[in-house]
Scaffold this active site. Structure first.
Site, PDB file in Angstrom:
ATOM      1  N   HIS A  18      21.930  18.100  39.770  1.00  0.00           N
ATOM      2  CA  HIS A  18      23.086  17.361  39.230  1.00  0.00           C
ATOM      3  C   HIS A  18      23.432  16.129  40.044  1.00  0.00           C
ATOM      4  O   HIS A  18      24.358  15.390  39.698  1.00  0.00           O
ATOM      5  CB  HIS A  18      24.297  18.285  39.076  1.00  0.00           C
ATOM      6  CG  HIS A  18      24.940  18.705  40.369  1.00  0.00           C
ATOM      7  ND1 HIS A  18      26.115  18.159  40.822  1.00  0.00           N
ATOM      8  CD2 HIS A  18      24.577  19.622  41.286  1.00  0.00           C
ATOM      9  CE1 HIS A  18      26.444  18.734  41.975  1.00  0.00           C
ATOM     10  NE2 HIS A  18      25.535  19.608  42.268  1.00  0.00           N
ATOM     11  N   CYS A  69      33.957  18.632  48.019  1.00  0.00           N
ATOM     12  CA  CYS A  69      34.283  19.947  48.622  1.00  0.00           C
ATOM     13  C   CYS A  69      35.506  19.832  49.516  1.00  0.00           C
ATOM     14  O   CYS A  69      36.214  20.796  49.741  1.00  0.00           O
ATOM     15  CB  CYS A  69      33.121  20.448  49.473  1.00  0.00           C
ATOM     16  SG  CYS A  69      31.557  20.290  48.671  1.00  0.00           S
ATOM     17  N   ASN A  71      26.434  12.440  52.538  1.00  0.00           N
ATOM     18  CA  ASN A  71      27.052  12.324  51.215  1.00  0.00           C
ATOM     19  C   ASN A  71      28.333  11.491  51.235  1.00  0.00           C
ATOM     20  O   ASN A  71      28.739  10.966  50.198  1.00  0.00           O
ATOM     21  CB  ASN A  71      27.352  13.719  50.651  1.00  0.00           C
ATOM     22  CG  ASN A  71      28.068  14.619  51.635  1.00  0.00           C
ATOM     23  OD1 ASN A  71      27.657  14.740  52.786  1.00  0.00           O
ATOM     24  ND2 ASN A  71      29.133  15.257  51.208  1.00  0.00           N
ATOM     25  N   THR A  73      23.682  24.332  47.707  1.00  0.00           N
ATOM     26  CA  THR A  73      24.430  25.219  48.611  1.00  0.00           C
ATOM     27  C   THR A  73      23.658  26.510  48.831  1.00  0.00           C
ATOM     28  O   THR A  73      23.525  26.978  49.976  1.00  0.00           O
ATOM     29  CB  THR A  73      25.832  25.506  48.037  1.00  0.00           C
ATOM     30  OG1 THR A  73      26.587  24.287  48.018  1.00  0.00           O
ATOM     31  CG2 THR A  73      26.567  26.563  48.839  1.00  0.00           C
ATOM     32  N   THR A  79      16.392  36.036  36.450  1.00  0.00           N
ATOM     33  CA  THR A  79      15.783  35.440  35.261  1.00  0.00           C
ATOM     34  C   THR A  79      15.799  33.919  35.379  1.00  0.00           C
ATOM     35  O   THR A  79      16.822  33.331  35.762  1.00  0.00           O
ATOM     36  CB  THR A  79      16.558  35.872  34.004  1.00  0.00           C
ATOM     37  OG1 THR A  79      16.447  37.288  33.888  1.00  0.00           O
ATOM     38  CG2 THR A  79      15.994  35.211  32.751  1.00  0.00           C
TER      39      THR A  79
HETATM   40  C1  LIG Z   1      24.320  16.475  51.152  1.00  0.00           C
HETATM   41  C2  LIG Z   1      24.778  17.560  50.221  1.00  0.00           C
HETATM   42  N1  LIG Z   1      24.296  18.814  50.392  1.00  0.00           N
HETATM   43  C3  LIG Z   1      24.687  19.822  49.578  1.00  0.00           C
HETATM   44  C4  LIG Z   1      25.590  19.602  48.540  1.00  0.00           C
HETATM   45  C5  LIG Z   1      25.967  20.768  47.643  1.00  0.00           C
HETATM   46  O1  LIG Z   1      25.297  20.621  46.413  1.00  0.00           O
HETATM   47  P1  LIG Z   1      25.542  21.722  45.227  1.00  0.00           P
HETATM   48  O2  LIG Z   1      24.366  21.577  44.333  1.00  0.00           O
HETATM   49  O3  LIG Z   1      26.837  21.315  44.564  1.00  0.00           O
HETATM   50  O4  LIG Z   1      25.631  23.061  45.912  1.00  0.00           O
HETATM   51  C6  LIG Z   1      26.110  18.320  48.346  1.00  0.00           C
HETATM   52  C7  LIG Z   1      27.142  18.074  47.281  1.00  0.00           C
HETATM   53  N2  LIG Z   1      28.110  17.109  47.719  1.00  0.00           N
HETATM   54  C8  LIG Z   1      29.163  16.767  46.808  1.00  0.00           C
HETATM   55  C9  LIG Z   1      30.044  17.964  46.512  1.00  0.00           C
HETATM   56  S1  LIG Z   1      30.738  18.622  47.970  1.00  0.00           S
HETATM   57  C10 LIG Z   1      29.995  15.588  47.364  1.00  0.00           C
HETATM   58  O5  LIG Z   1      31.031  15.252  46.753  1.00  0.00           O
HETATM   59  O6  LIG Z   1      29.556  14.992  48.371  1.00  0.00           O
HETATM   60  C11 LIG Z   1      25.684  17.280  49.174  1.00  0.00           C
HETATM   61  O7  LIG Z   1      26.144  16.019  48.998  1.00  0.00           O
END
Ligand SMILES: Cc1ncc(COP(=O)(O)O)c(CN[C@@H](CS)C(=O)O)c1O
Length: 399
Positions: free
Chosen positions: A203, A326, A153, A72, A239
């Protein structure tokens, strides 16, 4: 029995990754930027981790990979920097994104749109995929950025990033792709096509939460989002998250090593599981499986609200989702189903199952059994559902 099938939301940290990280919490915990032994003893691990991350996406050493807190942040950084450098200065006035980007791209695009940037939202076709021609039809000499995700996603749909990269190169417009759902699921070689910025997040491939990254091609500068101690070559102050970076490096190495298993064995398990699900009456899958990442199924069960299905599955110990995590808090229709024009009674019924290398056949067999029971129960109590496969105007072919 507990079954985790929401790996597109987040994944378990691989035990080997955790083991590699642990010393940097409790033994070698120095701040890498300090001038003493506690700091310098973290440097070899940081160097090794960055080398693994570069190798994982085949990035040349001259290019930059900046560690962020998550995808994000990385996505926000690209769009806001482009706005600051190109739109605010009046050099350009337009960006192009797809209408099914992750909220961290769409919300940021809407934010800069509210400040005067023109935004084109590319539509997806009936298979949930972007047509590269739509990029060529909308790109202009005032376009500052094209941002289209590598894989969606929610559906797993793989977008034509190579063709889009070629069009951007032809018009000399920077191309950003959110590769969060590609790393660990598809081969990622940023030297095999034109891409200027590429986002990923640890993750999603069995690394720790709170560690993301942004690849930046040499010559494509970005205005820092975070100023301060000038870490990461001044690109991103703060950091360094040493255990997180070590974890991302090990996770990247493991993801590359496991790619054949993901693309062959997991795909085979996913396909067989999907075949069984599609034997249930009035079920629909949007994107053809050969055009999807190997681990993802977005399937609609006509007549069953997605959240109701999740509730029944959760009671059986099974974790899935109605789409991206989300968006799971609201009872809105699935954004992709809406974008392809699915009928109202379908748009709210989508369930996302996303497998990982830890998924077992026993878990899928149990899940199938529980899904069948949930469908029978929920359709049985429905006051509106009646199975009518012939002539039902859903916009999707009944399986
Ligand atoms: C294509 C894509 N781009 C950005 C993110 C965000 O990643 P973060 O590291 O959590 O900020 C995700 C995370 N999609 C999860 C949580 S909304 C899902 O359930 O689909 C993603 O799939």
């Amino acid at each position: 029995m507990k079954v985790y099938l929401d790996n597109n939301a987040t994944t378990i940290v691989d035990p080997h990754v955790f083991a590699e990280m642990e010393p940097y919490f409790v033994q070698r915990y120095g701040n890498p930027n300090s001038l003493h032994l506690f700091a310098s003893e973290t440097h070899p691990a940081l160097k090794d981790a960055m080398e693994k991350i570069y190798a994982g996406i085949h990035a040349p050493k001259d290019d930059s990979i900046v560690i962020t807190s998550c995808a994000t942040e990385s996505n926000n950084w690209v769009l806001k920097s482009i706005y600051f450098e190109q739109i605010l200065t009046g050099k350009k006035n337009h960006i192009i994104i797809s209408e099914v980007e992750h909220p961290s791209v769409i919300a940021t695009a809407k934010f800069i749109e509210s400040m005067g940037c023109k935004v084109t939202y590319l539509p997806i076709n009936h298979e949930g995929i972007i047509d590269p021609q739509s990029v060529r039809d909308t790109i202009t000499d005032k376009t500052a950025l094209v941002s289209v995700m590598w894989a969606n996603n929610e559906t797993g749909a793989i977008f034509p990033v190579e063709e889009i990269g070629d069009i951007c190169e032809e018009y000399n417009v920077p191309f950003h792709t959110d590769a969060v759902q590609a790393i660990g699921k598809l081969p990622v070689d940023i030297q095999s096509f034109n891409v200027d910025y590429l986002t990923f997040s640890a993750h999603k491939f069995h690394g720790p939460k709170g560690v993301g990254a942004l690849y930046i091609k040499k010559g494509r500068e970005l205005t820092p989002l975070l100023h301060g101690g000038s870490q990461m070559g001044g690109y991103r102050s703060g950091t360094l998250n040493v255990p997180g970076i070590v974890g991302m490096g090990k996770a990247m190495e493991q993801a590359v090593d496991a790619l054949d298993y993901e693309m062959e064995d997991i795909r085979e398990m996913r396909d067989a599981f999907e075949d069984e699900l599609l034997k249930i009456e009035d079920t629909f899958v949007v994107t053809p499986r050969e055009k999807r990442t190997p681990n993802t199924i977005l399937i609609s069960f006509r007549g069953i609200e997605g959240e109701s299905m999740l509730w029944d599955l959760n009671r059986a110990g099974i974790a899935a989702s109605t789409g991206s995590a989300c968006a799971s808090e609201d009872l809105e229709a699935n954004s992709v189903m809406e974008a392809i024009g699915a009928a109202e009674d379908l748009a709210h019924t989508a369930i996302r199952f996303s497998l990982s290398r830890y998924t077992t056949q026993e878990e899928l067999d149990y899940t199938l059994d529980m899904v069948k029971k949930a469908v029978e129960r929920l359709r049985g109590i429905s006051s509106t559902y009646s199975y009518a496969p012939e002539g039902h105007e859903s916009g999707l072919d009944a399986h």
